[in-house]
Design a protein around this motif. Structure first.
Motif, PDB file in Angstrom:
ATOM      1  N   CYS A  88      -7.487  -6.267  10.164  1.00  0.00           N
ATOM      2  CA  CYS A  88      -7.878  -5.090   9.393  1.00  0.00           C
ATOM      3  C   CYS A  88      -7.862  -3.894  10.336  1.00  0.00           C
ATOM      4  CB  CYS A  88      -9.269  -5.285   8.784  1.00  0.00           C
ATOM      5  SG  CYS A  88      -9.369  -6.626   7.594  1.00  0.00           S
ATOM      6  N   TYR A 129     -14.639   2.355   0.190  1.00  0.00           N
ATOM      7  CA  TYR A 129     -15.149   0.990   0.130  1.00  0.00           C
ATOM      8  C   TYR A 129     -14.947   0.452  -1.279  1.00  0.00           C
ATOM      9  CZ  TYR A 129     -18.467  -2.854  -0.429  1.00  0.00           C
ATOM     10  OH  TYR A 129     -19.029  -4.070  -0.730  1.00  0.00           O
ATOM     11  N   ASP A 174     -12.322   1.500   6.577  1.00  0.00           N
ATOM     12  CA  ASP A 174     -12.079   2.413   5.454  1.00  0.00           C
ATOM     13  C   ASP A 174     -10.962   1.864   4.574  1.00  0.00           C
ATOM     14  OD1 ASP A 174     -11.366   4.572   3.737  1.00  0.00           O
ATOM     15  OD2 ASP A 174     -12.185   6.003   5.171  1.00  0.00           O
ATOM     16  N   HIS A 175     -11.293   1.495   3.365  1.00  0.00           N
ATOM     17  CA  HIS A 175     -10.362   0.893   2.407  1.00  0.00           C
ATOM     18  C   HIS A 175      -9.220   1.841   2.033  1.00  0.00           C
ATOM     19  CE1 HIS A 175      -9.337  -1.881  -0.910  1.00  0.00           C
ATOM     20  NE2 HIS A 175      -9.199  -0.825  -1.679  1.00  0.00           N
ATOM     21  N   HIS A 215      -6.105  -2.671   1.168  1.00  0.00           N
ATOM     22  CA  HIS A 215      -6.868  -2.363   2.379  1.00  0.00           C
ATOM     23  C   HIS A 215      -5.921  -2.390   3.578  1.00  0.00           C
ATOM     24  CE1 HIS A 215     -10.933  -2.272   4.382  1.00  0.00           C
ATOM     25  NE2 HIS A 215     -10.124  -2.449   5.411  1.00  0.00           N
ATOM     26  N   CYS A 251     -12.898  -5.925  -2.779  1.00  0.00           N
ATOM     27  CA  CYS A 251     -11.854  -6.145  -1.778  1.00  0.00           C
ATOM     28  C   CYS A 251     -12.295  -7.203  -0.767  1.00  0.00           C
ATOM     29  CB  CYS A 251     -11.534  -4.837  -1.051  1.00  0.00           C
ATOM     30  SG  CYS A 251     -10.419  -5.045   0.364  1.00  0.00           S
ATOM     31  N   CYS A 298     -12.821  -5.618   2.946  1.00  0.00           N
ATOM     32  CA  CYS A 298     -13.802  -4.589   3.272  1.00  0.00           C
ATOM     33  C   CYS A 298     -15.009  -5.190   4.005  1.00  0.00           C
ATOM     34  CB  CYS A 298     -14.277  -3.889   1.996  1.00  0.00           C
ATOM     35  SG  CYS A 298     -13.175  -2.558   1.431  1.00  0.00           S
TER      36      CYS A 298
END
Length: 345
Positions: free
Chosen positions: A108, A45, A112-113, A162, A49, A52
């Motif tokens: 996304c 995280y 989880d980054h 990300h 970002c 996120c």
């Protein structure tokens, strides 16, 4: 057909373009530009970002605390749906313009980054595929052309690490889709057969360019590849667009994506950059029997994690040129492990 280890040209049947193949050039010394080797371990995280969970994006918008995939309309999209402008055609006839209408979305892949596509579990990758399909189904009812794609890595212009991709949908048929459609239709007319079906049979017989194959998908370095480690991921079944994938085909696709992207990362033990995009039959076609769902992977790396192929000079002004043959690239990918290199760290 054995590898042609001498200077020659190969033709791309999907576009009509030629590529110059010069195997001897891969031995030349290199003192040109290199890229930074992205070895930094990202946190799961990042409070800074904008992708996120829970973080703020542009226009004072905040992301939900999403648990799997998350989709939103791009805050800086290249297309807008409410474009009511009119273009006044100029004279002479070679000056042309047209209004472009559409929608851009961001997907996304995971909260989880730190995890790129090959580092996700099979079930997590299947969730991404489900999200691709649901958004494709919605947008293809409104727009003729729906592009699902991912730019991975800073050297491919990705502005955020990300893990994410995009969907651009629009009224017009994009240039790449229009060209492919023309060549696929011409092949169907002349050969009374589907080009992709014939190509799959050809590669299954040859075997030397096949990177991965399962019941429903074939990943291959195409005979006409321009980028060093370019691959083509093709549906073996008569699937013409993303909306037609059934549960079994989607599960099989998740496995193929996991295998292919893991092999990519293991070539140079790095997070292998690429631009990847799906090509589906346009929605406006009365007959799309000449189509087959497929994805193009265009990775820029050539010799190492820090040396990439530059499409400049001759490539920009004449035609594509590559230094290692498609067969050599395929062999390197075939030999790459199916277990991600980070598993051993």
């Amino acid at each position: 057909m054995s590898s042609l280890e001498f200077t020659h040209r190969r033709k791309n049947p999907l576009t009509g373009d030629w590529v110059l193949v010069s195997p001897h050039r891969n031995n030349r010394p290199w003192s040109g530009a290199t890229e930074a080797d992205a070895v930094e371990q990202l946190p799961s995280y990042d409070e800074n970002c904008p992708l996120c969970p829970g973080n703020e994006r542009a226009n004072d918008t905040s992301n939900p605390e999403y648990q799997d995939t998350f989709v939103f309309v791009n805050d800086f999209g290249a297309l807008v749906s409410d474009n009511d402008n009119q273009v006044n055609q100029e004279s002479p006839s070679f000056i042309q313009a047209d209004v472009a209408r559409g929608e851009c979305r961001v997907i996304c892949f995971s909260p989880d980054h730190s995890k790129t596509l090959p580092e996700l579990s099979n079930s997590e990758i299947e969730a991404v595929i489900e999200t691709w399909q649901s958004n494709y189904n919605e947008l293809s009812k409104q727009y003729d052309c729906v592009h699902v794609f991912e730019n991975k890595g800073a050297i491919m212009g990705c502005s955020q690490p990300h893990p994410h991709g995009q969907i651009w949908a629009h009224d017009h048929m994009s240039t790449e889709i229009e060209v492919e459609n023309e060549h696929l239709a011409a092949y169907k007319k002349s050969e009374n057969s589907n080009l992709f079906a014939d190509y799959i049979n050809f590669e299954n017989e040859q075997k030397e360019r096949v990177v991965y194959s399962n019941e429903h998908w074939l990943a291959v370095v195409p005979y006409w590849a321009a980028w060093p480690f370019e691959t083509l991921l093709i549906a073996k079944d008569d699937v013409r667009h993303m909306g037609q994938l059934n549960a079994e085909q989607k599960a099989s696709l998740g496995d193929a994506l996991k295998q292919l992207t893991t092999k990519y990362d293991n070539v140079f033990n790095c997070s292998f950059p690429y631009s990847m995009g799906w090509h589906s039959a346009p929605s406006s076609l009365d007959d799309d029997s000449h189509w087959r769902l497929h994805a193009h992977f265009y990775p820029p790396l050539l010799r190492s994690a820090t040396v990439k192929k530059h499409m400049v000079g001759y490539e920009m002004l004449a035609e594509s040129q590559r230094d290692l043959t498609a067969e050599t690239a395929a062999n390197i990918l075939q030999e790459a492990s199916s277990t991600h290199y980070k598993k051993g760290l």
